[in-house]
Design a protein around this motif. Structure first.
Motif, PDB file in Angstrom:
ATOM      1  N   GLN A  48     -17.736  42.644   5.845  1.00  0.00           N
ATOM      2  CA  GLN A  48     -17.731  42.294   4.432  1.00  0.00           C
ATOM      3  C   GLN A  48     -17.078  43.398   3.610  1.00  0.00           C
ATOM      4  OE1 GLN A  48     -21.975  41.680   3.898  1.00  0.00           O
ATOM      5  NE2 GLN A  48     -21.734  39.467   3.757  1.00  0.00           N
ATOM      6  N   ALA A  49     -17.419  44.643   3.932  1.00  0.00           N
ATOM      7  CA  ALA A  49     -16.860  45.779   3.195  1.00  0.00           C
ATOM      8  C   ALA A  49     -15.346  45.853   3.338  1.00  0.00           C
ATOM      9  CB  ALA A  49     -17.502  47.076   3.674  1.00  0.00           C
ATOM     10  N   ALA A  50     -14.842  45.511   4.517  1.00  0.00           N
ATOM     11  CA  ALA A  50     -13.405  45.589   4.763  1.00  0.00           C
ATOM     12  C   ALA A  50     -12.624  44.623   3.878  1.00  0.00           C
ATOM     13  CB  ALA A  50     -13.109  45.314   6.236  1.00  0.00           C
ATOM     14  N   ARG A  51     -13.283  43.551   3.424  1.00  0.00           N
ATOM     15  CA  ARG A  51     -12.603  42.581   2.558  1.00  0.00           C
ATOM     16  C   ARG A  51     -12.630  42.983   1.096  1.00  0.00           C
ATOM     17  NH1 ARG A  51     -15.287  39.056   6.287  1.00  0.00           N
ATOM     18  NH2 ARG A  51     -17.000  38.667   4.818  1.00  0.00           N
ATOM     19  N   LEU A  52     -13.341  44.056   0.776  1.00  0.00           N
ATOM     20  CA  LEU A  52     -13.414  44.536  -0.602  1.00  0.00           C
ATOM     21  C   LEU A  52     -12.473  45.724  -0.774  1.00  0.00           C
ATOM     22  CD1 LEU A  52     -17.303  44.472  -1.064  1.00  0.00           C
ATOM     23  CD2 LEU A  52     -15.666  42.876  -2.083  1.00  0.00           C
ATOM     24  N   PRO A  53     -11.505  45.639  -1.684  1.00  0.00           N
ATOM     25  CA  PRO A  53     -10.591  46.774  -1.868  1.00  0.00           C
ATOM     26  C   PRO A  53     -11.301  48.019  -2.379  1.00  0.00           C
ATOM     27  CG  PRO A  53     -10.253  45.096  -3.568  1.00  0.00           C
ATOM     28  CD  PRO A  53     -11.160  44.498  -2.548  1.00  0.00           C
ATOM     29  N   SER A  54     -12.399  47.817  -3.138  1.00  0.00           N
ATOM     30  CA  SER A  54     -13.126  48.961  -3.687  1.00  0.00           C
ATOM     31  C   SER A  54     -14.543  48.536  -4.044  1.00  0.00           C
ATOM     32  CB  SER A  54     -12.412  49.494  -4.939  1.00  0.00           C
ATOM     33  OG  SER A  54     -13.192  50.511  -5.553  1.00  0.00           O
ATOM     34  N   PHE A  55     -15.482  49.478  -3.952  1.00  0.00           N
ATOM     35  CA  PHE A  55     -16.846  49.245  -4.412  1.00  0.00           C
ATOM     36  C   PHE A  55     -17.029  49.664  -5.868  1.00  0.00           C
ATOM     37  CE2 PHE A  55     -17.705  49.488   0.206  1.00  0.00           C
ATOM     38  CZ  PHE A  55     -18.450  48.329   0.350  1.00  0.00           C
ATOM     39  N   GLU A  56     -16.058  50.341  -6.423  1.00  0.00           N
ATOM     40  CA  GLU A  56     -16.166  50.805  -7.798  1.00  0.00           C
ATOM     41  C   GLU A  56     -15.985  49.635  -8.760  1.00  0.00           C
ATOM     42  OE1 GLU A  56     -13.682  54.127  -8.610  1.00  0.00           O
ATOM     43  OE2 GLU A  56     -14.255  55.210  -6.794  1.00  0.00           O
ATOM     44  N   ASN A  57     -16.808  49.631  -9.807  1.00  0.00           N
ATOM     45  CA  ASN A  57     -16.742  48.623 -10.871  1.00  0.00           C
ATOM     46  C   ASN A  57     -16.959  47.200 -10.357  1.00  0.00           C
ATOM     47  OD1 ASN A  57     -16.036  50.679 -12.783  1.00  0.00           O
ATOM     48  ND2 ASN A  57     -13.922  50.563 -12.057  1.00  0.00           N
ATOM     49  N   LEU A  58     -17.657  47.070  -9.238  1.00  0.00           N
ATOM     50  CA  LEU A  58     -17.983  45.739  -8.732  1.00  0.00           C
ATOM     51  C   LEU A  58     -19.131  45.172  -9.569  1.00  0.00           C
ATOM     52  CD1 LEU A  58     -16.923  44.020  -6.362  1.00  0.00           C
ATOM     53  CD2 LEU A  58     -18.849  44.847  -5.015  1.00  0.00           C
ATOM     54  N   PRO A  59     -18.972  43.980 -10.154  1.00  0.00           N
ATOM     55  CA  PRO A  59     -20.014  43.430 -11.030  1.00  0.00           C
ATOM     56  C   PRO A  59     -21.382  43.386 -10.360  1.00  0.00           C
ATOM     57  CG  PRO A  59     -18.017  42.118 -11.196  1.00  0.00           C
ATOM     58  CD  PRO A  59     -17.797  43.088 -10.063  1.00  0.00           C
ATOM     59  N   GLY A  60     -22.379  43.940 -11.042  1.00  0.00           N
ATOM     60  CA  GLY A  60     -23.748  43.931 -10.534  1.00  0.00           C
ATOM     61  C   GLY A  60     -24.119  45.126  -9.695  1.00  0.00           C
ATOM     62  N   LEU A  61     -23.152  45.980  -9.385  1.00  0.00           N
ATOM     63  CA  LEU A  61     -23.428  47.125  -8.517  1.00  0.00           C
ATOM     64  C   LEU A  61     -23.545  48.379  -9.380  1.00  0.00           C
ATOM     65  CD1 LEU A  61     -23.854  47.595  -5.526  1.00  0.00           C
ATOM     66  CD2 LEU A  61     -21.415  48.087  -5.289  1.00  0.00           C
ATOM     67  N   ARG A  62     -24.785  48.764  -9.677  1.00  0.00           N
ATOM     68  CA  ARG A  62     -25.037  49.924 -10.530  1.00  0.00           C
ATOM     69  C   ARG A  62     -24.799  51.226  -9.766  1.00  0.00           C
ATOM     70  NH1 ARG A  62     -29.483  50.222 -10.060  1.00  0.00           N
ATOM     71  NH2 ARG A  62     -30.293  48.309  -9.142  1.00  0.00           N
ATOM     72  N   HIS A  63     -24.471  52.271 -10.507  1.00  0.00           N
ATOM     73  CA  HIS A  63     -24.355  53.599  -9.909  1.00  0.00           C
ATOM     74  C   HIS A  63     -25.686  53.976  -9.264  1.00  0.00           C
ATOM     75  CE1 HIS A  63     -22.740  57.718  -9.562  1.00  0.00           C
ATOM     76  NE2 HIS A  63     -23.990  58.106  -9.786  1.00  0.00           N
ATOM     77  N   GLY A  64     -25.627  54.444  -8.028  1.00  0.00           N
ATOM     78  CA  GLY A  64     -26.838  54.857  -7.331  1.00  0.00           C
ATOM     79  C   GLY A  64     -27.581  53.744  -6.615  1.00  0.00           C
ATOM     80  N   THR A  65     -27.059  52.515  -6.629  1.00  0.00           N
ATOM     81  CA  THR A  65     -27.720  51.418  -5.922  1.00  0.00           C
ATOM     82  C   THR A  65     -27.785  51.704  -4.425  1.00  0.00           C
ATOM     83  OG1 THR A  65     -26.993  49.762  -7.535  1.00  0.00           O
ATOM     84  CG2 THR A  65     -27.595  48.953  -5.356  1.00  0.00           C
ATOM     85  N   ARG A  66     -28.932  51.428  -3.826  1.00  0.00           N
ATOM     86  CA  ARG A  66     -29.078  51.544  -2.373  1.00  0.00           C
ATOM     87  C   ARG A  66     -28.347  50.376  -1.716  1.00  0.00           C
ATOM     88  NH1 ARG A  66     -33.791  54.575  -0.531  1.00  0.00           N
ATOM     89  NH2 ARG A  66     -33.718  53.263   1.326  1.00  0.00           N
ATOM     90  N   VAL A  67     -27.389  50.674  -0.843  1.00  0.00           N
ATOM     91  CA  VAL A  67     -26.638  49.643  -0.123  1.00  0.00           C
ATOM     92  C   VAL A  67     -26.795  49.890   1.376  1.00  0.00           C
ATOM     93  CG1 VAL A  67     -24.410  48.523   0.228  1.00  0.00           C
ATOM     94  CG2 VAL A  67     -24.966  49.497  -2.015  1.00  0.00           C
ATOM     95  N   ASN A  68     -27.515  49.006   2.030  1.00  0.00           N
ATOM     96  CA  ASN A  68     -27.687  49.127   3.476  1.00  0.00           C
ATOM     97  C   ASN A  68     -26.400  48.722   4.190  1.00  0.00           C
ATOM     98  OD1 ASN A  68     -30.355  49.531   2.685  1.00  0.00           O
ATOM     99  ND2 ASN A  68     -31.173  48.414   4.446  1.00  0.00           N
ATOM    100  N   VAL A  69     -26.017  49.492   5.179  1.00  0.00           N
ATOM    101  CA  VAL A  69     -24.850  49.172   5.999  1.00  0.00           C
ATOM    102  C   VAL A  69     -25.359  48.689   7.346  1.00  0.00           C
ATOM    103  CG1 VAL A  69     -22.719  50.031   7.030  1.00  0.00           C
ATOM    104  CG2 VAL A  69     -23.451  50.880   4.788  1.00  0.00           C
ATOM    105  N   ALA A  70     -25.261  47.374   7.549  1.00  0.00           N
ATOM    106  CA  ALA A  70     -25.797  46.775   8.768  1.00  0.00           C
ATOM    107  C   ALA A  70     -24.960  47.149   9.978  1.00  0.00           C
ATOM    108  CB  ALA A  70     -25.847  45.257   8.617  1.00  0.00           C
ATOM    109  N   SER A  71     -25.636  47.328  11.095  1.00  0.00           N
ATOM    110  CA  SER A  71     -24.967  47.602  12.362  1.00  0.00           C
ATOM    111  C   SER A  71     -25.303  46.462  13.307  1.00  0.00           C
ATOM    112  CB  SER A  71     -25.433  48.945  12.942  1.00  0.00           C
ATOM    113  OG  SER A  71     -24.758  49.234  14.149  1.00  0.00           O
TER     114      SER A  71
END
Length: 362
Positions: free
Chosen positions: A29-52
């Motif tokens: 999913q992350a690979a399809r996003l050019p950037s995580f910056e300024n993504l709507p709904g994603l506040r600075h400091g949000t905990r984002v789990n990276v699934a393995s």
């Protein structure tokens, strides 16, 4: 559950429960996003789990964590012990995670083929990682472990309960050792990582509430049995409630079957959607976690209104401390829905099973 609560109080409880929600992303999913910056709904400091996921490339997980940290977010790396041949390899992996800014991990056993016998000495449970000391050696500030309110497809309930107690006891021992070091060492090490449970996703609040009540009683009993430290000085681990973000119903049913989500809850989800929307007959109709979030939030509110003491007063009445979203229906779609609820952009349903409807999202 909501009959004795006003609509305003219920809505306020939901918004409060949603504050500081966390969300999950896969490397694909992350690979399809050019950037995580300024993504709507994603506040600075949000905990984002990276699934393995099974068979995942550890390098891709590390790169996703690096991108999240660079965007001002708080990556939480999944560390499934069965995905590593030895603790030495996990040690090396943790070192790489720390190099890209990761301070939080989720320790879990990970998936395995149930028909393949476990080799002698092979890693097979999260406690092997916790007990190794590697979490604190690398200076992680928090560690999450899995919680299973509706059980596990291959692990007996008694074994799950025993594992939860062992993880809490490991944490209490680490806290006691740290307190002793502070008293004796001129330059004590950093405090041990905090501990919380992160539950498998559920579609019904009732089993989550029942599981929390049982777990809390068992933890309190175990804590009172300790003789070397007054139980009032040691905290109980908190709980983040796992829910599935908006997703197509067939996708949720497929993930739920794999994960061992209760059949009764799936039946309730399917029927409630059929009863509340003319469009629910379509397999593309998005199922949302509004009822489970509202149910847990209202449970918390009832405890507060009945005057049961809060954990900060010494006796915890509830261990719930937030919501974690599994983004089965897409990372961006989950963020839009969750952030709208966090802002209070929703209307309560007064009939048809309760829950709420987010405004402006279909």
């Amino acid at each position: 559950m909501s009959g004795h609560l006003s609509s305003a109080c219920r809505k306020e409880a939901i918004v409060r429960f949603m504050q500081d929600f966390s969300v999950e992303v896969t490397p694909s999913q992350a690979a399809r996003l050019p950037s995580f910056e300024n993504l709507p709904g994603l506040r600075h400091g949000t905990r984002v789990n990276v699934a393995s996921l099974p068979g995942a490339d550890h390098g891709e997980c590390i790169d996703t964590c690096r991108r999240l940290w660079a965007a001002g977010l708080r990556p939480v790396a999944h560390v499934p012990v069965r995905a590593f041949p030895s603790l030495q390899r996990i040690d090396e992996h943790l070192a790489r995670l720390r190099m890209v800014g990761v301070e939080d991990v989720l320790a879990l056993a990970g998936s395995t083929d149930p028909t393949t016998p476990t080799k002698d000495g092979a890693l097979h449970e999260a406690m092997q990682l916790l007990g190794s000391g590697l979490i604190d050696d690398h200076g992680f500030r928090s560690v999450a472990v899995a919680g299973h309110p509706e059980g596990h497809p291959t692990v007996p309930a008694a074994a799950l309960e025993k594992a939860a107690l062992r993880k809490a006891q490991w944490w209490w021992s680490a806290l006691e050792e740290a307190d002793g070091a502070i008293m004796t060492a001129p330059d004590p090490a950093a405090p041990p990582a905090s501990l919380h449970f992160e539950t498998q996703f559920c579609f019904d609040a009732a089993p989550i509430v029942a599981w929390e009540q049982t777990l809390r009683r068992r933890l309190q009993t175990a804590l009172q049995a300790k003789t070397n430290t007054p139980s009032s000085l040691l905290p109980l681990p908190s709980i983040r409630v796992g829910v599935a973000g908006p997703a197509k119903l067939p996708d949720l049913l497929r993930f739920a079957k794999i994960s061992g989500v209760g059949a009764s809850a799936l039946h309730q989800l399917t029927n409630s959607k059929s009863n509340n929307s003319s469009s629910s007959s379509s397999p593309t109709f998005p199922a949302t976690p509004d009822r489970v979030i509202a149910g847990v939030a209202e449970h918390q509110l009832l405890l507060q209104q009945t005057g049961v003491p809060d954990s900060r007063a010494g006796t915890p009445s509830c261990l719930f401390r937030g919501v974690h979203f599994y983004s089965f229906g897409g990372f961006a779609a989950t963020l839009r829905w969750a952030s709208a609820v966090e802002r209070g952009d929703f209307d309560l349903r007064e009939c048809g099973g309760g829950g709420f409807e987010v405004r402006g999202l279909k």
